[in-house]
Design an enzyme around this catalytic site. Structure first.
Site, PDB file in Angstrom:
ATOM      1  N   THR A 107      -0.172   3.902  -1.555  1.00  0.00           N
ATOM      2  CA  THR A 107       0.432   5.207  -1.256  1.00  0.00           C
ATOM      3  C   THR A 107      -0.395   6.260  -1.984  1.00  0.00           C
ATOM      4  O   THR A 107      -0.861   6.013  -3.095  1.00  0.00           O
ATOM      5  CB  THR A 107       1.893   5.317  -1.752  1.00  0.00           C
ATOM      6  OG1 THR A 107       1.898   5.386  -3.177  1.00  0.00           O
ATOM      7  CG2 THR A 107       2.730   4.133  -1.297  1.00  0.00           C
ATOM      8  N   ARG A 128      11.574  11.749  -1.449  1.00  0.00           N
ATOM      9  CA  ARG A 128      11.798  10.794  -0.354  1.00  0.00           C
ATOM     10  C   ARG A 128      13.276  10.773   0.042  1.00  0.00           C
ATOM     11  O   ARG A 128      13.618  10.757   1.226  1.00  0.00           O
ATOM     12  CB  ARG A 128      11.370   9.381  -0.789  1.00  0.00           C
ATOM     13  CG  ARG A 128       9.863   9.188  -0.869  1.00  0.00           C
ATOM     14  CD  ARG A 128       9.523   7.837  -1.499  1.00  0.00           C
ATOM     15  NE  ARG A 128       8.099   7.517  -1.375  1.00  0.00           N
ATOM     16  CZ  ARG A 128       7.404   6.794  -2.245  1.00  0.00           C
ATOM     17  NH1 ARG A 128       8.011   6.309  -3.318  1.00  0.00           N
ATOM     18  NH2 ARG A 128       6.123   6.543  -2.059  1.00  0.00           N
ATOM     19  N   ARG A 136      -4.710  -2.602 -11.447  1.00  0.00           N
ATOM     20  CA  ARG A 136      -3.713  -2.941 -10.424  1.00  0.00           C
ATOM     21  C   ARG A 136      -3.031  -4.265 -10.751  1.00  0.00           C
ATOM     22  O   ARG A 136      -3.635  -5.147 -11.341  1.00  0.00           O
ATOM     23  CB  ARG A 136      -4.390  -3.072  -9.059  1.00  0.00           C
ATOM     24  CG  ARG A 136      -4.809  -1.736  -8.487  1.00  0.00           C
ATOM     25  CD  ARG A 136      -4.704  -1.722  -6.967  1.00  0.00           C
ATOM     26  NE  ARG A 136      -5.063  -0.379  -6.495  1.00  0.00           N
ATOM     27  CZ  ARG A 136      -5.905  -0.164  -5.508  1.00  0.00           C
ATOM     28  NH1 ARG A 136      -6.471  -1.172  -4.883  1.00  0.00           N
ATOM     29  NH2 ARG A 136      -6.174   1.065  -5.123  1.00  0.00           N
ATOM     30  N   ARG A 139       5.103  -8.121 -15.104  1.00  0.00           N
ATOM     31  CA  ARG A 139       5.001  -6.705 -15.439  1.00  0.00           C
ATOM     32  C   ARG A 139       4.511  -6.514 -16.866  1.00  0.00           C
ATOM     33  O   ARG A 139       3.745  -5.596 -17.146  1.00  0.00           O
ATOM     34  CB  ARG A 139       6.356  -6.015 -15.249  1.00  0.00           C
ATOM     35  CG  ARG A 139       6.390  -5.244 -13.942  1.00  0.00           C
ATOM     36  CD  ARG A 139       7.731  -4.625 -13.669  1.00  0.00           C
ATOM     37  NE  ARG A 139       7.684  -3.210 -13.977  1.00  0.00           N
ATOM     38  CZ  ARG A 139       8.669  -2.558 -14.552  1.00  0.00           C
ATOM     39  NH1 ARG A 139       9.754  -3.186 -14.907  1.00  0.00           N
ATOM     40  NH2 ARG A 139       8.573  -1.272 -14.777  1.00  0.00           N
ATOM     41  N   HIS A 143      11.677   4.909 -12.383  1.00  0.00           N
ATOM     42  CA  HIS A 143      10.957   5.059 -11.116  1.00  0.00           C
ATOM     43  C   HIS A 143      10.826   3.689 -10.480  1.00  0.00           C
ATOM     44  O   HIS A 143      10.305   2.760 -11.087  1.00  0.00           O
ATOM     45  CB  HIS A 143       9.570   5.659 -11.376  1.00  0.00           C
ATOM     46  CG  HIS A 143       8.650   5.602 -10.194  1.00  0.00           C
ATOM     47  ND1 HIS A 143       8.903   6.268  -9.023  1.00  0.00           N
ATOM     48  CD2 HIS A 143       7.476   4.962 -10.008  1.00  0.00           C
ATOM     49  CE1 HIS A 143       7.924   6.034  -8.165  1.00  0.00           C
ATOM     50  NE2 HIS A 143       7.046   5.242  -8.738  1.00  0.00           N
ATOM     51  N   ASN A 162       1.315   3.445 -12.801  1.00  0.00           N
ATOM     52  CA  ASN A 162       2.515   2.593 -12.878  1.00  0.00           C
ATOM     53  C   ASN A 162       2.336   1.407 -13.818  1.00  0.00           C
ATOM     54  O   ASN A 162       1.214   0.961 -14.013  1.00  0.00           O
ATOM     55  CB  ASN A 162       2.883   2.099 -11.472  1.00  0.00           C
ATOM     56  CG  ASN A 162       3.735   3.116 -10.746  1.00  0.00           C
ATOM     57  OD1 ASN A 162       4.612   3.727 -11.352  1.00  0.00           O
ATOM     58  ND2 ASN A 162       3.468   3.317  -9.461  1.00  0.00           N
TER      59      ASN A 162
END
Length: 334
Positions: A249, A170, A100, A107, A194, A139
């Site tokens: 999520t 979405r 995480r 990044r 994304h 991610n």
């Protein structure tokens, strides 16, 4: 003396261990991995589901919990192990594992830490399931799909990023809410990277073939009195909002991944906005992965749809590609 089982059941066929036809592996049993697992089970897509993680107790607990629901499912075999031999003969492998992002972490640093995790995971997957298709969910998904493609040696039609499949879902949900119809009847595409720099293709948004931009030419621009542009902003912000409210999520991404798997295992040739290698398209010159509308069937990601994009949309795609390449070019050990 015959056992109860022998007294009860008279075999007809030889008891050979059958190779599963539609085995699916989920790597990582965190919130996202388990949401993928339950979505796959709920749609009865697999005849065997394998789970892998490094946390053995959590892994065994999740496996047992799912097994105890077998009466209510149509997946006869649910297995789990930290050893990747449990994944052998998978048709599809879903990768949700990864570290995480920590507060204040860049990044690039996050990606490099995930590269180091993937360097262990990906070769193991390919060793036991050389013919599989890999769906990357971790991610930043576009970069990690590139990393997976490099580490796996698989052809590019068998390495797919979940990409903008969820962003587009979405988008369609939020627009459909405004119009009072079901999302499946509201067509629209979010493409590109994304997340924050995704591209909403307003020119293609339609309901029953009626172009919404023809009804409202300012749709998606700053001059729009109805402020439809806000819908795309809500798509971009929605993950952050859900994370702020519940910490992560998982349900929507799980359902979205099961949707992709269904198109492949059932050979549906449906079109999804997923992350694929876009070098040579829209003037992009580097090996980056971005979401474009792709045909998914039993062979994997077989084709890309040539979407007519406006100049500013192409410019946004190229900008995303440059941003991704800036990070990818500095990655070590690929």
């Amino acid at each position: 003396m015959a056992t109860l089982k022998e007294k009860l059941i008279a075999p007809v066929a030889d008891d050979e261990t059958a190779v599963p036809n539609n085995k699916i592996t989920v790597v990582g049993v965190g919130q996202v991995g388990m949401a993928c697992a339950i979505s796959i089970l709920g749609k009865s897509l697999a005849d065997e589901l394998a789970l892998v993680d490094v946390l053995e107790d959590k892994l065994k607990g999740e496996m047992m919990d799912l097994q105890h629901g077998s009466l209510f499912l149509q997946t006869p075999k649910i297995v789990a192990d930290k050893d990747y031999s449990v994944t052998a003969n998978s048709k599809i492998v879903v990768v949700t594992a990864g570290v995480r992002q920590q507060e204040g972490e860049s990044r690039l640093n996050l990606v490099q830490r995930n590269v180091n995790v993937f360097k262990f995971i990906i070769p193991q997957i390919v060793k036991y399931s050389p013919d599989c298709t890999i769906i990357v969910v971790s991610n930043p998904v576009d970069i990690l799909t590139y990393v997976t493609w490099k580490l796996s040696g698989l052809p590019k039609h068998r390495v797919i990023g979940s990409g903008c499949n969820l962003d587009s879902a979405r988008f369609r949900y939020l627009m459909a809410e405004k119009l009072g119809i079901h999302p499946s009847s509201c067509h629209g595409w979010i493409l590109g990277e994304h997340g924050d720099s995704s591209v909403a293709v307003w020119s293609g948004v339609n309901v029953a073939g009626v172009s919404l931009q023809e009804l409202n030419p300012e749709m998606g621009t700053d001059n729009d009195s109805e402020n439809w542009k806000e819908v795309h902003k809500m798509v971009v912000d929605s993950a952050y909002e859900v994370i702020k409210l519940k910490g992560y999520t998982n349900w929507a991404i799980g359902l979205s991944v099961a949707d992709l798997i269904e198109s492949m295992l059932k050979n549906l040739s449906r079109i999804h906005p997923v992350s694929t290698m876009v070098k040579g398209m829209y003037g992009i010159e580097n090996e980056v992965f971005l979401s474009l509308p792709c045909i998914l069937n039993a062979r994997g990601l077989t084709s890309v749809i040539n979407q007519k994009l406006k100049d500013d949309e192409v410019a946004q795609l190229r900008k995303s590609a440059d941003t991704l390449w800036d990070i990818q070019k500095d990655l070590k050990d690929l």
